[in-house]
Design a protein around this motif. Structure first.
Motif: not given
Length: 273
Positions: A168-179, A196-203
């Protein structure tokens, strides 16, 4: 009235160490919502981290937890899951601990189809130790160790895990919380290696020095603007996909898990003894 999610946290050690706007807190919040929705007994969950910003998350969760050493979270997870297959084992890592020092553990856990859920915060650099270049830093990215721009090709973590055997492989970002919440729920319920990869650039580092963004909210806006779904990506050219983040669920299949194979082997051995 206290927020109900506080029941899932060790409130006595709050606040967290994370910078304002850090994706780690957003990922932790999405994980808690997933656990709430699935109504999992917290006494039957083990959360594991190594070293790094995201790896600190298990310390805040009101579960049995390991805050281990850099890159070895999946080694701990393998031992725990084989010792007690009934436990829900969730690993929280950054892209450095996952794909650099921990890369060998990653590909073998995927190859074995270990029944665990891995959630990786891909922030494109080593956020905790000063913003150094990571295996996921894009070409040209300016970091503290690549002041003239990164020349190395980055890993596509989802393709790496797929090639290694993840089921099971998935990718979302922190701008897609529901997904993201839905993907975490799918990953936990899935029997096999869930990634599950979450793309979340370090601010603090990536956002400022690679994206030239000064405020955390600008990072979220950038993520939303640069994300395309898997279905949309299929209709786009390679040029159009440059600098885009493809999001979605990429792989979902059922294969025997490592634990199931060991139980099957045990039965064979006992039948011959």
């Amino acid at each position: 009235m206290p927020h109900p999610n506080l029941n899932y946290l060790r409130s006595e050690i709050l606040p967290t160490i994370w910078c304002p706007g850090c994706g780690c807190g957003q990922i932790l919040n999405c994980l808690i919502y997933a656990i709430r929705d699935l109504e999992i007994d917290m006494n039957k969950i083990v959360t594991i981290g190594g070293v790094g910003c995201m790896s600190r998350a298990p310390a805040y969760l009101n579960t049995d937890a390991i805050h281990g050493i850099h890159g070895r979270a999946l080694a701990f997870a393998t031992g725990i899951k084989l010792a007690n297959p009934e436990l829900t084992v969730i690993i929280l890592m950054g892209d450095g601990g996952c794909a650099a020092i921990g890369g060998n553990h990653l590909i073998h856990a995927a190859r074995r189809n270990l029944d665990v859920t891995v959630i990786v915060n891909n922030n494109g650099n080593y956020g905790m130790t000063g913003g150094q270049v990571a295996p996921t830093t894009p070409i040209g990215g300016t970091t503290t160790t690549t002041p003239w721009g990164n020349v190395e090709r980055p890993f596509d973590l989802c393709k790496l895990v797929e090639a290694a055997g993840g089921t099971f492989i998935s990718r979302w970002t922190t701008a897609h919380p529901t997904q993201l919440i839905n993907a975490i729920k799918k990953g936990i319920k899935h029997k096999g290696f869930s990634f599950i990869e979450v793309v979340a650039p370090c601010p603090t580092h990536f956002g400022r020095y690679v994206l030239n963004l000064r405020e955390p909210v600008e990072n979220l806006r950038w993520l939303r603007e640069h994300s395309v779904t898997k279905r949309e990506a299929e209709k786009m050219s390679e040029e159009e996909l440059r600098d885009k983040i493809i999001v979605g669920d990429f792989v979902e299949k059922r294969l025997p898990t490592l634990e199931e194979r060991y139980l099957e082997l045990e039965k064979k051995v006992r039948s011959k003894s």
